[in-house]
Design an enzyme around this catalytic site. Structure first.
Site, mmCIF file in Angstrom:
data_model
loop_
_atom_site.group_PDB
_atom_site.id
_atom_site.type_symbol
_atom_site.label_atom_id
_atom_site.label_comp_id
_atom_site.label_asym_id
_atom_site.label_seq_id
_atom_site.Cartn_x
_atom_site.Cartn_y
_atom_site.Cartn_z
ATOM 1 N N SER A 178 12.319 7.702 -7.875
ATOM 2 C CA SER A 178 12.833 6.606 -7.047
ATOM 3 C C SER A 178 14.125 6.123 -7.690
ATOM 4 O O SER A 178 14.336 6.319 -8.893
ATOM 5 C CB SER A 178 11.819 5.458 -7.031
ATOM 6 O OG SER A 178 12.427 4.268 -6.585
ATOM 7 N N TYR A 219 5.195 -0.212 -10.789
ATOM 8 C CA TYR A 219 5.979 0.794 -10.059
ATOM 9 C C TYR A 219 7.200 1.214 -10.884
ATOM 10 O O TYR A 219 7.478 2.402 -11.045
ATOM 11 C CB TYR A 219 6.412 0.223 -8.708
ATOM 12 C CG TYR A 219 7.024 1.234 -7.771
ATOM 13 C CD1 TYR A 219 6.228 2.140 -7.074
ATOM 14 C CD2 TYR A 219 8.404 1.295 -7.563
ATOM 15 C CE1 TYR A 219 6.780 3.067 -6.203
ATOM 16 C CE2 TYR A 219 8.967 2.216 -6.690
ATOM 17 C CZ TYR A 219 8.145 3.098 -6.009
ATOM 18 O OH TYR A 219 8.703 4.024 -5.146
HETATM 19 P P1 NAP Z 1 3.886 6.839 2.307
HETATM 20 O O1 NAP Z 1 4.530 7.065 3.614
HETATM 21 O O2 NAP Z 1 3.173 5.546 2.047
HETATM 22 O O3 NAP Z 1 2.880 8.072 2.018
HETATM 23 C C1 NAP Z 1 2.159 8.089 0.834
HETATM 24 C C2 NAP Z 1 1.439 9.409 0.690
HETATM 25 O O4 NAP Z 1 0.791 9.401 -0.591
HETATM 26 C C3 NAP Z 1 0.351 9.613 1.726
HETATM 27 O O5 NAP Z 1 0.249 10.990 1.992
HETATM 28 C C4 NAP Z 1 -0.898 9.112 1.012
HETATM 29 O O6 NAP Z 1 -2.112 9.693 1.494
HETATM 30 C C5 NAP Z 1 -0.616 9.591 -0.405
HETATM 31 N N1 NAP Z 1 -1.355 8.832 -1.405
HETATM 32 C C6 NAP Z 1 -1.400 7.500 -1.602
HETATM 33 N N2 NAP Z 1 -2.222 7.199 -2.612
HETATM 34 C C7 NAP Z 1 -2.699 8.378 -3.073
HETATM 35 C C8 NAP Z 1 -3.610 8.744 -4.086
HETATM 36 N N3 NAP Z 1 -4.225 7.825 -4.834
HETATM 37 N N4 NAP Z 1 -3.864 10.057 -4.276
HETATM 38 C C9 NAP Z 1 -3.300 11.008 -3.495
HETATM 39 N N5 NAP Z 1 -2.436 10.722 -2.508
HETATM 40 C C10 NAP Z 1 -2.148 9.419 -2.288
HETATM 41 O O7 NAP Z 1 4.925 6.948 1.101
HETATM 42 P P2 NAP Z 1 6.408 7.579 1.059
HETATM 43 O O8 NAP Z 1 7.359 6.508 1.365
HETATM 44 O O9 NAP Z 1 6.464 8.850 1.787
HETATM 45 O O10 NAP Z 1 6.510 7.821 -0.524
HETATM 46 C C11 NAP Z 1 6.284 9.082 -1.110
HETATM 47 C C12 NAP Z 1 6.829 9.051 -2.520
HETATM 48 O O11 NAP Z 1 8.211 8.702 -2.455
HETATM 49 C C13 NAP Z 1 6.171 8.027 -3.441
HETATM 50 O O12 NAP Z 1 6.040 8.568 -4.729
HETATM 51 C C14 NAP Z 1 7.173 6.897 -3.457
HETATM 52 O O13 NAP Z 1 7.106 6.114 -4.633
HETATM 53 C C15 NAP Z 1 8.471 7.648 -3.359
HETATM 54 N N6 NAP Z 1 9.586 6.850 -2.864
HETATM 55 C C16 NAP Z 1 9.590 6.352 -1.595
HETATM 56 C C17 NAP Z 1 10.659 5.575 -1.181
HETATM 57 C C18 NAP Z 1 10.751 5.000 0.208
HETATM 58 O O14 NAP Z 1 11.685 4.230 0.485
HETATM 59 N N7 NAP Z 1 9.819 5.322 1.118
HETATM 60 C C19 NAP Z 1 11.714 5.316 -2.062
HETATM 61 C C20 NAP Z 1 11.672 5.834 -3.339
HETATM 62 C C21 NAP Z 1 10.609 6.612 -3.743
HETATM 63 P P3 NAP Z 1 -3.216 8.760 2.262
HETATM 64 O O15 NAP Z 1 -2.596 8.339 3.554
HETATM 65 O O16 NAP Z 1 -4.408 9.642 2.430
HETATM 66 O O17 NAP Z 1 -3.459 7.588 1.354
#
Ligand code: NAP
Length: 272
Positions: A155, A168
Protein backbone atom coordinates in the site's frame (compact mmCIF):
# COMPACT_ATOMS: atom_id res chain seq x y z
CA UNK A 1 -12.47 -7.26 -23.67
CA UNK A 2 -9.15 -5.41 -23.69
CA UNK A 3 -6.11 -7.10 -25.19
CA UNK A 4 -3.91 -9.04 -22.73
CA UNK A 5 -0.53 -10.43 -23.78
CA UNK A 6 0.01 -14.19 -23.33
CA UNK A 7 2.76 -13.97 -20.71
CA UNK A 8 1.53 -16.52 -18.16
CA UNK A 9 0.70 -19.49 -20.35
CA UNK A 10 0.86 -22.73 -18.34
CA UNK A 11 1.75 -20.93 -15.09
CA UNK A 12 -0.08 -21.98 -11.93
CA UNK A 13 -0.89 -19.18 -9.50
CA UNK A 14 -2.43 -18.72 -6.06
CA UNK A 15 -4.03 -15.35 -5.31
CA UNK A 16 -4.94 -14.81 -1.65
CA UNK A 17 -8.01 -12.64 -1.21
CA UNK A 18 -8.75 -13.34 -4.87
CA UNK A 19 -12.53 -13.26 -4.60
CA UNK A 20 -13.15 -9.52 -4.60
CA UNK A 21 -11.58 -6.17 -5.45
CA UNK A 22 -7.95 -6.03 -6.51
CA UNK A 23 -7.49 -9.79 -6.01
CA UNK A 24 -10.36 -10.65 -8.30
CA UNK A 25 -8.98 -8.36 -11.03
CA UNK A 26 -5.61 -10.11 -10.68
CA UNK A 27 -7.33 -13.50 -11.02
CA UNK A 28 -9.08 -12.43 -14.23
CA UNK A 29 -5.96 -10.83 -15.69
CA UNK A 30 -3.79 -13.87 -14.91
CA UNK A 31 -6.40 -16.16 -16.49
CA UNK A 32 -6.59 -13.92 -19.57
CA UNK A 33 -2.80 -14.21 -19.91
CA UNK A 34 -2.93 -18.02 -19.85
CA UNK A 35 -2.47 -18.93 -16.16
CA UNK A 36 -4.46 -21.39 -14.08
CA UNK A 37 -5.47 -19.76 -10.82
CA UNK A 38 -6.39 -20.86 -7.30
CA UNK A 39 -8.63 -18.21 -5.76
CA UNK A 40 -8.37 -17.89 -1.99
CA UNK A 41 -11.09 -16.30 0.15
CA UNK A 42 -11.99 -16.17 3.84
CA UNK A 43 -15.75 -16.18 4.22
CA UNK A 44 -17.81 -15.00 1.24
CA UNK A 45 -18.11 -18.18 -0.82
CA UNK A 46 -20.64 -16.64 -3.25
CA UNK A 47 -18.11 -13.94 -4.22
CA UNK A 48 -15.42 -16.60 -4.68
CA UNK A 49 -17.72 -18.60 -6.97
CA UNK A 50 -18.41 -15.46 -9.02
CA UNK A 51 -14.66 -14.86 -9.32
CA UNK A 52 -14.22 -18.48 -10.41
CA UNK A 53 -16.79 -18.04 -13.17
CA UNK A 54 -15.07 -14.81 -14.25
CA UNK A 55 -11.70 -16.61 -14.41
CA UNK A 56 -13.19 -19.40 -16.51
CA UNK A 57 -14.73 -16.86 -18.89
CA UNK A 58 -11.44 -14.93 -19.14
CA UNK A 59 -9.57 -18.12 -20.11
CA UNK A 60 -12.19 -19.07 -22.68
CA UNK A 61 -12.35 -15.55 -24.17
CA UNK A 62 -8.56 -15.46 -24.52
CA UNK A 63 -8.53 -18.83 -26.32
CA UNK A 64 -7.20 -21.06 -23.51
CA UNK A 65 -10.33 -23.22 -23.27
CA UNK A 66 -11.49 -24.76 -20.00
CA UNK A 67 -8.82 -24.21 -17.36
CA UNK A 68 -9.06 -25.96 -13.97
CA UNK A 69 -9.26 -22.78 -11.88
CA UNK A 70 -10.39 -23.44 -8.31
CA UNK A 71 -11.48 -21.70 -5.13
CA UNK A 72 -9.86 -22.41 -1.77
CA UNK A 73 -11.08 -21.20 1.59
CA UNK A 74 -8.53 -20.26 4.27
CA UNK A 75 -8.31 -17.47 6.79
CA UNK A 76 -4.80 -16.11 6.26
CA UNK A 77 -4.41 -15.48 9.98
CA UNK A 78 -4.87 -19.22 10.68
CA UNK A 79 -1.50 -20.68 9.77
CA UNK A 80 -2.62 -24.31 9.90
CA UNK A 81 -5.38 -23.43 7.42
CA UNK A 82 -2.71 -21.80 5.21
CA UNK A 83 -0.62 -25.01 5.42
CA UNK A 84 -3.61 -27.08 4.33
CA UNK A 85 -4.43 -24.64 1.51
CA UNK A 86 -0.92 -24.72 0.03
CA UNK A 87 -0.87 -28.49 0.10
CA UNK A 88 -4.28 -28.85 -1.54
CA UNK A 89 -3.57 -26.19 -4.19
CA UNK A 90 -0.25 -27.79 -5.17
CA UNK A 91 -1.91 -31.22 -5.28
CA UNK A 92 -4.77 -29.92 -7.44
CA UNK A 93 -2.73 -27.76 -9.84
CA UNK A 94 0.28 -30.08 -10.00
CA UNK A 95 2.68 -27.30 -8.98
CA UNK A 96 2.75 -23.61 -8.06
CA UNK A 97 4.71 -20.94 -9.97
CA UNK A 98 3.27 -17.65 -8.72
CA UNK A 99 2.04 -16.58 -5.27
CA UNK A 100 0.21 -13.28 -4.81
CA UNK A 101 -0.13 -12.30 -1.14
CA UNK A 102 -3.08 -9.97 -1.60
CA UNK A 103 -5.56 -10.72 1.23
CA UNK A 104 -5.85 -7.72 3.49
CA UNK A 105 -8.09 -5.90 5.91
CA UNK A 106 -8.02 -2.30 7.05
CA UNK A 107 -9.17 -1.70 10.60
CA UNK A 108 -9.03 1.41 12.76
CA UNK A 109 -6.64 1.09 15.67
CA UNK A 110 -5.66 4.26 17.50
CA UNK A 111 -2.10 4.77 18.64
CA UNK A 112 -3.22 5.29 22.25
CA UNK A 113 -5.76 2.45 22.54
CA UNK A 114 -4.12 -0.95 23.04
CA UNK A 115 -6.26 -3.71 21.54
CA UNK A 116 -4.20 -6.93 21.50
CA UNK A 117 -6.85 -8.98 19.67
CA UNK A 118 -7.44 -6.32 17.00
CA UNK A 119 -3.71 -5.87 16.50
CA UNK A 120 -3.09 -9.61 16.28
CA UNK A 121 -5.90 -9.98 13.74
CA UNK A 122 -4.80 -7.28 11.31
CA UNK A 123 -1.14 -8.31 11.53
CA UNK A 124 -2.17 -11.96 11.21
CA UNK A 125 -4.13 -11.46 7.98
CA UNK A 126 -1.99 -8.78 6.34
CA UNK A 127 1.51 -9.79 7.39
CA UNK A 128 2.04 -13.04 9.32
CA UNK A 129 -0.13 -15.05 6.90
CA UNK A 130 1.82 -13.57 3.98
CA UNK A 131 5.17 -14.42 5.56
CA UNK A 132 4.11 -18.00 6.25
CA UNK A 133 2.52 -18.49 2.84
CA UNK A 134 5.68 -17.14 1.18
CA UNK A 135 7.87 -19.58 3.11
CA UNK A 136 5.69 -22.50 2.06
CA UNK A 137 5.69 -21.36 -1.56
CA UNK A 138 9.47 -20.89 -1.59
CA UNK A 139 10.02 -24.35 -0.13
CA UNK A 140 7.91 -25.69 -3.00
CA UNK A 141 9.68 -23.54 -5.63
CA UNK A 142 13.02 -24.94 -4.43
CA UNK A 143 11.75 -28.51 -4.58
CA UNK A 144 11.42 -28.51 -8.39
CA UNK A 145 12.97 -26.77 -11.40
CA UNK A 146 11.73 -23.42 -12.67
CA UNK A 147 11.96 -20.99 -9.75
CA UNK A 148 8.95 -18.88 -8.93
CA UNK A 149 7.55 -15.40 -8.35
CA UNK A 150 5.95 -13.85 -5.29
CA UNK A 151 4.13 -10.53 -5.42
CA UNK A 152 2.90 -8.85 -2.25
CA UNK A 153 0.05 -6.35 -2.20
CA UNK A 154 1.40 -3.56 -0.10
CA UNK A 155 0.00 0.00 0.00
CA UNK A 156 1.11 3.61 -0.22
CA UNK A 157 0.93 3.25 3.58
CA UNK A 158 4.10 1.21 3.28
CA UNK A 159 5.76 4.64 3.36
CA UNK A 160 2.98 7.18 4.09
CA UNK A 161 1.96 7.03 7.76
CA UNK A 162 -1.75 6.35 8.41
CA UNK A 163 -2.65 7.79 11.82
CA UNK A 164 -5.46 5.91 13.55
CA UNK A 165 -4.57 2.68 11.71
CA UNK A 166 -1.41 1.57 13.48
CA UNK A 167 -1.93 -2.14 12.73
CA UNK A 168 -2.48 -1.53 9.02
CA UNK A 169 0.54 0.80 8.76
CA UNK A 170 2.80 -1.65 10.58
CA UNK A 171 1.58 -4.54 8.42
CA UNK A 172 2.33 -2.72 5.17
CA UNK A 173 5.72 -1.53 6.43
CA UNK A 174 6.43 -5.16 7.30
CA UNK A 175 5.53 -6.28 3.79
CA UNK A 176 8.27 -4.00 2.46
CA UNK A 177 10.88 -5.89 4.44
CA UNK A 178 9.28 -9.25 3.63
CA UNK A 179 9.68 -8.35 -0.04
CA UNK A 180 13.27 -7.17 0.19
CA UNK A 181 14.52 -9.85 2.59
CA UNK A 182 13.16 -12.84 0.69
CA UNK A 183 14.22 -11.26 -2.62
CA UNK A 184 17.82 -11.10 -1.42
CA UNK A 185 17.78 -14.53 0.21
CA UNK A 186 16.62 -16.29 -2.97
CA UNK A 187 17.78 -14.01 -5.81
CA UNK A 188 20.35 -16.58 -6.96
CA UNK A 189 17.87 -19.45 -6.98
CA UNK A 190 15.39 -18.29 -9.62
CA UNK A 191 12.90 -16.81 -7.19
CA UNK A 192 11.79 -13.20 -7.57
CA UNK A 193 9.90 -11.33 -4.83
CA UNK A 194 8.30 -7.96 -5.53
CA UNK A 195 5.39 -5.83 -4.34
CA UNK A 196 2.72 -3.54 -5.72
CA UNK A 197 1.65 -0.61 -3.54
CA UNK A 198 -1.79 0.68 -4.58
CA UNK A 199 -3.09 4.13 -3.73
CA UNK A 200 -6.84 4.74 -3.42
CA UNK A 201 -8.57 2.03 -5.45
CA UNK A 202 -12.29 1.59 -6.16
CA UNK A 203 -13.05 -1.55 -4.12
CA UNK A 204 -15.26 -2.58 -1.19
CA UNK A 205 -12.45 -1.53 1.14
CA UNK A 206 -13.30 2.06 0.26
CA UNK A 207 -17.07 1.80 0.63
CA UNK A 208 -16.94 4.71 3.07
CA UNK A 209 -16.41 7.10 0.13
CA UNK A 210 -16.44 5.46 -3.29
CA UNK A 211 -20.22 5.72 -3.91
CA UNK A 212 -20.65 9.19 -2.42
CA UNK A 213 -19.75 11.81 -5.06
CA UNK A 214 -18.81 14.48 -2.52
CA UNK A 215 -16.62 12.20 -0.38
CA UNK A 216 -15.06 10.70 -3.51
CA UNK A 217 -14.19 14.17 -4.81
CA UNK A 218 -12.62 14.96 -1.41
CA UNK A 219 -10.41 11.86 -1.70
CA UNK A 220 -9.51 12.50 -5.34
CA UNK A 221 -8.50 16.09 -4.57
CA UNK A 222 -5.46 14.66 -2.78
CA UNK A 223 -4.36 12.46 -5.70
CA UNK A 224 -1.99 14.18 -8.16
CA UNK A 225 -3.63 12.39 -11.12
CA UNK A 226 -7.01 13.60 -9.85
CA UNK A 227 -8.78 10.25 -9.68
CA UNK A 228 -8.93 6.96 -7.80
CA UNK A 229 -7.49 3.87 -9.49
CA UNK A 230 -9.27 0.76 -10.71
CA UNK A 231 -8.60 -2.86 -9.73
CA UNK A 232 -7.81 -3.57 -13.40
CA UNK A 233 -5.04 -0.94 -13.38
CA UNK A 234 -3.52 -2.74 -10.38
CA UNK A 235 -3.87 -6.18 -12.02
CA UNK A 236 -1.83 -5.03 -15.03
CA UNK A 237 1.13 -4.31 -12.74
CA UNK A 238 0.84 -7.69 -11.00
CA UNK A 239 0.76 -9.48 -14.36
CA UNK A 240 3.90 -7.65 -15.45
CA UNK A 241 5.76 -8.55 -12.24
CA UNK A 242 4.59 -12.19 -12.44
CA UNK A 243 5.77 -12.52 -16.03
CA UNK A 244 9.16 -12.95 -17.66
CA UNK A 245 8.92 -9.30 -18.75
CA UNK A 246 10.09 -8.64 -15.18
CA UNK A 247 12.76 -11.37 -15.25
CA UNK A 248 15.51 -9.03 -13.97
CA UNK A 249 13.44 -7.33 -11.28
CA UNK A 250 13.42 -8.45 -7.66
CA UNK A 251 13.02 -6.81 -4.26
CA UNK A 252 11.11 -3.85 -5.69
CA UNK A 253 7.84 -2.16 -4.82
CA UNK A 254 5.96 -0.48 -7.65
CA UNK A 255 3.76 2.33 -6.33
CA UNK A 256 0.63 2.27 -8.50
CA UNK A 257 -1.04 5.24 -6.89
CA UNK A 258 -1.67 8.09 -9.34
CA UNK A 259 1.24 10.00 -7.84
CA UNK A 260 0.14 9.84 -4.18
CA UNK A 261 3.70 9.25 -3.04
CA UNK A 262 4.97 12.39 -4.80
CA UNK A 263 4.10 14.62 -1.82
CA UNK A 264 1.45 16.61 -3.71
CA UNK A 265 1.50 19.43 -1.16
CA UNK A 266 4.88 20.42 -2.58
CA UNK A 267 3.53 21.01 -6.11
CA UNK A 268 3.21 24.72 -5.37
CA UNK A 269 6.23 26.19 -3.74
CA UNK A 270 4.86 26.97 -0.28
CA UNK A 271 8.21 26.25 1.34
CA UNK A 272 10.36 28.81 -0.49
P1 NAP B 1 -11.46 -6.00 -0.64
O1 NAP B 1 -12.19 -5.55 -1.84
O2 NAP B 1 -12.01 -5.70 0.72
O3 NAP B 1 -11.19 -7.59 -0.77
C1 NAP B 1 -10.50 -8.24 0.24
C2 NAP B 1 -10.21 -9.66 -0.18
O4 NAP B 1 -9.42 -10.25 0.87
C3 NAP B 1 -11.45 -10.52 -0.32
O5 NAP B 1 -11.22 -11.48 -1.31
C4 NAP B 1 -11.56 -11.18 1.05
O6 NAP B 1 -12.26 -12.42 1.03
C5 NAP B 1 -10.09 -11.41 1.37
N1 NAP B 1 -9.85 -11.55 2.80
C6 NAP B 1 -10.19 -10.72 3.80
N2 NAP B 1 -9.80 -11.22 4.98
C7 NAP B 1 -9.19 -12.39 4.71
C8 NAP B 1 -8.60 -13.40 5.49
N3 NAP B 1 -8.57 -13.32 6.82
N4 NAP B 1 -8.07 -14.48 4.87
C9 NAP B 1 -8.14 -14.62 3.52
N5 NAP B 1 -8.70 -13.70 2.72
C10 NAP B 1 -9.23 -12.60 3.31
O7 NAP B 1 -9.98 -5.40 -0.59
P2 NAP B 1 -9.09 -4.72 -1.75
O8 NAP B 1 -9.33 -3.27 -1.71
O9 NAP B 1 -9.21 -5.45 -3.01
O10 NAP B 1 -7.64 -4.94 -1.10
C11 NAP B 1 -6.79 -5.99 -1.49
C12 NAP B 1 -5.40 -5.69 -0.98
O11 NAP B 1 -5.00 -4.43 -1.50
C13 NAP B 1 -5.28 -5.59 0.54
O12 NAP B 1 -4.07 -6.16 0.96
C14 NAP B 1 -5.26 -4.09 0.77
O13 NAP B 1 -4.59 -3.73 1.97
C15 NAP B 1 -4.52 -3.61 -0.45
N6 NAP B 1 -4.76 -2.21 -0.77
C16 NAP B 1 -5.99 -1.77 -1.14
C17 NAP B 1 -6.17 -0.42 -1.41
C18 NAP B 1 -7.49 0.15 -1.84
O14 NAP B 1 -7.61 1.38 -1.97
N7 NAP B 1 -8.52 -0.68 -2.07
C19 NAP B 1 -5.08 0.46 -1.30
C20 NAP B 1 -3.85 -0.03 -0.92
C21 NAP B 1 -3.68 -1.37 -0.66
P3 NAP B 1 -13.71 -12.56 1.80
O15 NAP B 1 -14.67 -11.71 1.05
O16 NAP B 1 -14.03 -14.02 1.74
O17 NAP B 1 -13.48 -12.05 3.19
Amino acid sequence: MTFSPARLVDRRALVTGGSRGIGRAIVERFAAEGATVAINYASREEEARTALEAARAASRDAGYGERPHLITRADMSDLSAVDAMLKSVIDALGRLDILVNNAGIQQELAGDSPDPKGLEHVLGVNLVGAVHCSQLAIRHFLSRKGGGAIINTSSVHQIIPKPGFIGYSVSKGGLANLTRTLALEFADRGIRVNAVAPGAILTDMNDSWRNDPKKKADVERHIPMGRAGTPEEMAAVFAFLASDDASYITGQTIFACGGLTLFGDFKHNWST
